[in-house]
Design a protein around this motif. Structure first.
Motif, PDB file in Angstrom:
ATOM      1  N   ARG A 155       0.825  -1.212   0.000  1.00 41.58           N
ATOM      2  CA  ARG A 155       0.000   0.000   0.000  1.00 41.58           C
ATOM      3  C   ARG A 155       0.850   1.250   0.000  1.00 41.58           C
ATOM      4  O   ARG A 155       0.429   2.295  -0.458  1.00 41.58           O
ATOM      5  N   SER A 156       2.079   1.145   0.557  1.00 43.84           N
ATOM      6  CA  SER A 156       2.914   2.330   0.706  1.00 43.84           C
ATOM      7  C   SER A 156       4.393   1.951   0.684  1.00 43.84           C
ATOM      8  O   SER A 156       4.814   1.056   1.409  1.00 43.84           O
ATOM      9  N   GLU A 178       6.970   2.712 -11.691  1.00 49.21           N
ATOM     10  CA  GLU A 178       5.833   2.867 -12.600  1.00 49.21           C
ATOM     11  C   GLU A 178       4.756   1.822 -12.327  1.00 49.21           C
ATOM     12  O   GLU A 178       3.568   2.110 -12.386  1.00 49.21           O
ATOM     13  N   TYR A 180       4.067   0.472  -9.466  1.00 48.56           N
ATOM     14  CA  TYR A 180       3.431   0.746  -8.173  1.00 48.56           C
ATOM     15  C   TYR A 180       3.344   2.251  -7.902  1.00 48.56           C
ATOM     16  O   TYR A 180       3.396   2.680  -6.756  1.00 48.56           O
ATOM     17  N   GLN A 181       3.195   3.060  -8.936  1.00 46.80           N
ATOM     18  CA  GLN A 181       3.274   4.513  -8.790  1.00 46.80           C
ATOM     19  C   GLN A 181       2.286   5.090  -7.786  1.00 46.80           C
ATOM     20  O   GLN A 181       2.583   6.083  -7.117  1.00 46.80           O
ATOM     21  N   ASP A 182       1.125   4.492  -7.619  1.00 46.44           N
ATOM     22  CA  ASP A 182       0.144   5.001  -6.658  1.00 46.44           C
ATOM     23  C   ASP A 182       0.555   4.735  -5.211  1.00 46.44           C
ATOM     24  O   ASP A 182      -0.021   5.299  -4.286  1.00 46.44           O
ATOM     25  N   ASN A 183       1.544   3.884  -5.022  1.00 41.74           N
ATOM     26  CA  ASN A 183       1.969   3.497  -3.680  1.00 41.74           C
ATOM     27  C   ASN A 183       3.239   4.207  -3.216  1.00 41.74           C
ATOM     28  O   ASN A 183       3.612   4.101  -2.058  1.00 41.74           O
TER      29      ASN A 183
END
Length: 192
Positions: A155-156, A178, A180-183
Motif C-alpha cells: 500500500r505504501s 511505474e 506501483y506509482q500510486d503506492n
C-alpha cells in the motif's frame, strides 16, 4: 505470569547472540531503545520467540554499522507483523536479514544510513508486506534484483529523503516505480 513485553532503554551490550531471549517464549513485543553500542545481531536471536508480534530496535545518535546475520536463523516468526529498525545499517540489508520474517506487514527502515541493498533482500516478505519505509537513507540507486519480485499487498513505499541518481543504473527501479506509482511516497531525482 509470562512476560509479554520487554523494553530496554540505554541498551549497553555490544552484540545480541542466539539464546539472548531463551525462556521468554511468550514475548509479544520487544522494544530496544538507545542501543548505540550494538554492532552485531547474530543469526537466530529471535528464533525462540514464536509469539513475537512487534520488534523495535533504535539507536541514539549515529553508531557503528550494525551487522544483522538474520533475526531468525531457519525459524519462521509467523506472528511478527511490525519491524522498526532505526540504526546505522549502511550496507547490511542482505538476503538473509529478513529470511524468517515471512509475515511482516510493516517494515520501517527509515533513517538507517542505508546506501546499498543486496538483491532479493525483500523476497521473504514480498507476499505480506503492506508498508515499506526506506525514507531518510543514503540510497542513490537500487540494483535490478532488489525489487524484481511482485508485492501483491503493498500500500505504501516511502523513499523520501534519499538522493536518487536518476541515470541508467536506476532504470529497473524506475520501472518498478511505474508499476506501483500510486503506492510511492517521495521519489525525486537528486541528479542529474
Amino acid at each position: 505470569q509470562p512476560v509479554k513485553k520487554l523494553t530496554f532503554r540505554n541498551f549497553g551490550v555490544s552484540s545480541m547472540v542466539k539464546g539472548t531471549f531463551n525462556g521468554l517464549d511468550a514475548l509479544e513485543i520487544i522494544n530496544v531503545n538507545g542501543a548505540s553500542k550494538v554492532d552485531r545481531i547474530e543469526a537466530g536471536v529471535l528464533d525462540s520467540i514464536t509469539e513475537l508480534q512487534e520488534l523495535t530496535f533504535e539507536q541514539t545518535g549515529k553508531s557503528t554499522e550494525l551487522n544483522i546475520d538474520g533475526f531468525t536463523g531457519s525459524s519462521v516468526l509467523s506472528k511478527l507483523e511490525y519491524v522498526k529498525i532505526r540504526y546505522n545499517l549502511d550496507t547490511s540489508i542482505k538476503k538473509s536479514t529478513f529470511i524468517g520474517l515471512r509475515n511482516v506487514k510493516r517494515l520501517d527502515l527509515s533513517s538507517c544510513y542505508i546506501s546499498f541493498i543486496e538483491d532479493n533482500s525483500f523476497d521473504p516478505i514480498s507476499e505480506t508486506i503492506e508498508e515499506l519505509n526506506l525514507s531518510g537513507n543514503a540510497l542513490t540507486t537500487v540494483a535490478y534484483g532488489v525489487f524484481s519480485i511482485a508485492l501483491p499487498n503493498i500500500r505504501s513505499i516511502n523513499v523520501n529523503g534519499n538522493r536518487w541518481d536518476c541515470v541508467c543504473d536506476l532504470m529497473a527501479f524506475r520501472l518498478f516505480i511505474e508499476q506501483y506509482q500510486d503506492n510511492f511516497i517521495g521519489y525525486d531525482c537528486f541528479s542529474p
